[in-house]
Design an enzyme around this catalytic site. Sequence first.
Site, PDB file in Angstrom:
ATOM      1  N   ASP A 109       6.132  -5.627  -0.955  1.00 55.91           N
ATOM      2  CA  ASP A 109       6.041  -4.620  -1.806  1.00 55.91           C
ATOM      3  C   ASP A 109       6.819  -4.822  -3.151  1.00 55.91           C
ATOM      4  O   ASP A 109       7.413  -5.867  -3.166  1.00 55.91           O
ATOM      5  CB  ASP A 109       6.643  -3.481  -1.253  1.00 55.91           C
ATOM      6  CG  ASP A 109       6.741  -2.020  -2.139  1.00 55.91           C
ATOM      7  OD1 ASP A 109       5.533  -2.031  -2.831  1.00 55.91           O
ATOM      8  OD2 ASP A 109       7.655  -1.450  -2.422  1.00 55.91           O
ATOM      9  N   SER A 110       6.337  -4.220  -4.024  1.00 54.71           N
ATOM     10  CA  SER A 110       7.121  -4.408  -5.518  1.00 54.71           C
ATOM     11  C   SER A 110       8.428  -4.199  -5.350  1.00 54.71           C
ATOM     12  O   SER A 110       9.189  -4.862  -5.988  1.00 54.71           O
ATOM     13  CB  SER A 110       6.494  -3.629  -6.586  1.00 54.71           C
ATOM     14  OG  SER A 110       6.703  -2.017  -6.122  1.00 54.71           O
ATOM     15  N   TYR A 137       5.655  -2.056 -10.393  1.00 53.82           N
ATOM     16  CA  TYR A 137       4.596  -2.510 -10.875  1.00 53.82           C
ATOM     17  C   TYR A 137       3.623  -1.500 -11.500  1.00 53.82           C
ATOM     18  O   TYR A 137       2.800  -2.097 -12.056  1.00 53.82           O
ATOM     19  CB  TYR A 137       3.644  -2.906  -9.560  1.00 53.82           C
ATOM     20  CG  TYR A 137       4.037  -4.628  -8.878  1.00 53.82           C
ATOM     21  CD1 TYR A 137       4.956  -5.163  -9.433  1.00 53.82           C
ATOM     22  CD2 TYR A 137       3.332  -4.961  -7.772  1.00 53.82           C
ATOM     23  CE1 TYR A 137       5.536  -6.446  -8.655  1.00 53.82           C
ATOM     24  CE2 TYR A 137       3.661  -5.947  -7.197  1.00 53.82           C
ATOM     25  CZ  TYR A 137       4.733  -6.866  -7.638  1.00 53.82           C
ATOM     26  OH  TYR A 137       4.962  -8.029  -7.112  1.00 53.82           O
ATOM     27  N   CYS A 143       2.208  -2.017  -0.437  1.00 52.92           N
ATOM     28  CA  CYS A 143       2.105  -1.429  -1.967  1.00 52.92           C
ATOM     29  C   CYS A 143       0.722  -0.920  -2.330  1.00 52.92           C
ATOM     30  O   CYS A 143      -0.365  -1.718  -2.328  1.00 52.92           O
ATOM     31  CB  CYS A 143       2.456  -2.367  -2.798  1.00 52.92           C
ATOM     32  SG  CYS A 143       2.593  -2.174  -4.488  1.00 52.92           S
ATOM     33  N   THR A 160      -0.080   0.143  -5.285  1.00 54.65           N
ATOM     34  CA  THR A 160      -0.488  -0.385  -6.556  1.00 54.65           C
ATOM     35  C   THR A 160      -0.922  -1.908  -6.429  1.00 54.65           C
ATOM     36  O   THR A 160      -1.984  -1.958  -7.047  1.00 54.65           O
ATOM     37  CB  THR A 160       0.900  -0.429  -7.369  1.00 54.65           C
ATOM     38  OG1 THR A 160       1.263   0.857  -7.287  1.00 54.65           O
ATOM     39  CG2 THR A 160       0.401  -0.850  -8.939  1.00 54.65           C
ATOM     40  N   GLU A 189      14.638   2.578  -6.269  1.00 52.83           N
ATOM     41  CA  GLU A 189      14.823   1.417  -6.359  1.00 52.83           C
ATOM     42  C   GLU A 189      16.467   1.361  -6.485  1.00 52.83           C
ATOM     43  O   GLU A 189      17.229   0.432  -6.411  1.00 52.83           O
ATOM     44  CB  GLU A 189      14.186   0.583  -7.428  1.00 52.83           C
ATOM     45  CG  GLU A 189      12.745   0.168  -7.341  1.00 52.83           C
ATOM     46  CD  GLU A 189      12.757  -0.622  -6.138  1.00 52.83           C
ATOM     47  OE1 GLU A 189      13.387  -1.837  -6.372  1.00 52.83           O
ATOM     48  OE2 GLU A 189      11.920  -0.530  -5.125  1.00 52.83           O
ATOM     49  N   CYS A 194       2.241   6.350  -2.780  1.00 50.65           N
ATOM     50  CA  CYS A 194       2.963   5.181  -3.201  1.00 50.65           C
ATOM     51  C   CYS A 194       3.997   5.153  -2.045  1.00 50.65           C
ATOM     52  O   CYS A 194       4.672   6.061  -1.524  1.00 50.65           O
ATOM     53  CB  CYS A 194       3.601   5.538  -4.588  1.00 50.65           C
ATOM     54  SG  CYS A 194       5.016   4.355  -4.991  1.00 50.65           S
ATOM     55  N   HIS A 241       6.910   4.029  -1.827  1.00 48.18           N
ATOM     56  CA  HIS A 241       8.284   4.498  -2.146  1.00 48.18           C
ATOM     57  C   HIS A 241       8.516   6.146  -1.766  1.00 48.18           C
ATOM     58  O   HIS A 241       9.610   6.395  -1.572  1.00 48.18           O
ATOM     59  CB  HIS A 241       8.546   4.372  -3.549  1.00 48.18           C
ATOM     60  CG  HIS A 241       8.832   2.997  -3.934  1.00 48.18           C
ATOM     61  ND1 HIS A 241       8.180   1.979  -3.911  1.00 48.18           N
ATOM     62  CD2 HIS A 241      10.226   2.424  -4.396  1.00 48.18           C
ATOM     63  CE1 HIS A 241       8.731   0.709  -4.375  1.00 48.18           C
ATOM     64  NE2 HIS A 241       9.755   0.765  -4.771  1.00 48.18           N
TER      65      HIS A 241
HETATM   66  N1  DGL Z   1       5.510   0.880  -3.475  1.00 43.73           N
HETATM   67  C1  DGL Z   1       4.635   0.781  -4.608  1.00 43.73           C
HETATM   68  C2  DGL Z   1       3.396   1.392  -4.440  1.00 43.73           C
HETATM   69  O1  DGL Z   1       2.936   1.758  -3.237  1.00 43.73           O
HETATM   70  C3  DGL Z   1       5.323   1.032  -5.828  1.00 43.73           C
HETATM   71  C4  DGL Z   1       4.623   0.544  -7.033  1.00 43.73           C
HETATM   72  C5  DGL Z   1       5.410   0.194  -8.292  1.00 43.73           C
HETATM   73  O2  DGL Z   1       6.271  -0.601  -8.157  1.00 43.73           O
HETATM   74  O3  DGL Z   1       5.467   0.964  -9.209  1.00 43.73           O
HETATM   75  O4  DGL Z   1       2.430   1.925  -5.223  1.00 43.73           O
END
Ligand code: DGL
Length: 301
Positions: free
Chosen positions: A33-34, A65, A96, A98, A174, A206, A208
């Site tokens: 993941d990001s 991201y 992720c 994104t 984060e 997302c 997160h």
């Molecule tokens: N967990 C990422 C997602 O599912 C987050 C993307 C980001 O870093 O903005 O989109």
Amino acid sequence: MRALFAMPAQSPSPTVRTFTSGAASSAPVGIFDSGLGGLSVLRAVRAQLPDEAILYVADSLYAPYGERDDDFIADRTLAIGEWLVKQGAKALVVACNTATAQSIALVREKLPIPLVGVEPGIKPAALQSRTRVAGVLATQVTLRSVRFQGLLERYAADCRFLCQPGHGLVQAVERCDVGSAELRTLLRGYLQPMLDAGADTLVLGCTHYPFLDAAIRDIVGDRLTLIDTSVAIARQLQRVLDQHGLRAITEKASAALPRFYSTGDGTHQQQLAATLLHIDAAVQQVQIPSRRTAAPDSQAA
Ligand code: DGL
């Protein structure tokens, strides 16, 4: 209520690709993941597939991201996918939304291992909403992507989706903030208009955001059913591993702890994993150079 539905991102091709990389079933699954959001997917994968060894990479140096440009995201996704293949991963979960929205097709084409991506649960939301109004919280990149627009076109014909970019939410997770007053104010600003419009369903678009479920629940009570796809992703991974004969076969009760890697310093990853997943594991900092830029990403691993 929380609903767990099957919405893993599917391969555009119905044909099953055969992978001849020599991957053994005892090899680990890579999850990426990001940042820390993919830990919500890792939690579901460990519950569903306790015998699988896992390598988890958080690209925390470059998170979020969600406000980056498309090429940057594709580049990071491919670089990390290739890095995980070099570490011996037998399959990759792009945990992720994104990165999946932006680059799953490209990465699927380039990597020699099977992939599972994630995408917002628009279909299950449309199936279960009674008021026919549903909210979607996701990153800006996910919401503007062709893949996401395609999901709306396919599944949302008679359902109104209120799409809200969750600016600031990834950054909060984060830094391990899942419940501060500032975070709750931010969330309320996103959720109240959905409630006012009659929404009864909220898509967590997302990875997160499942870590914010308690804060969301405090604001919306039982008025919104939360759609979280992490369990569905784990089931899809199981299907993909079975399809390719890659399931771990072990006599042990469960595999070892996941191996955690971060392109950041890993402090928050270790903290979040310990507090929310009860996994006490060290995080190894790694440098995964970007494929397109010479600097500042060019430090050797
Ligand atoms: N967990 C990422 C997602 O599912 C987050 C993307 C980001 O870093 O903005 O989109």
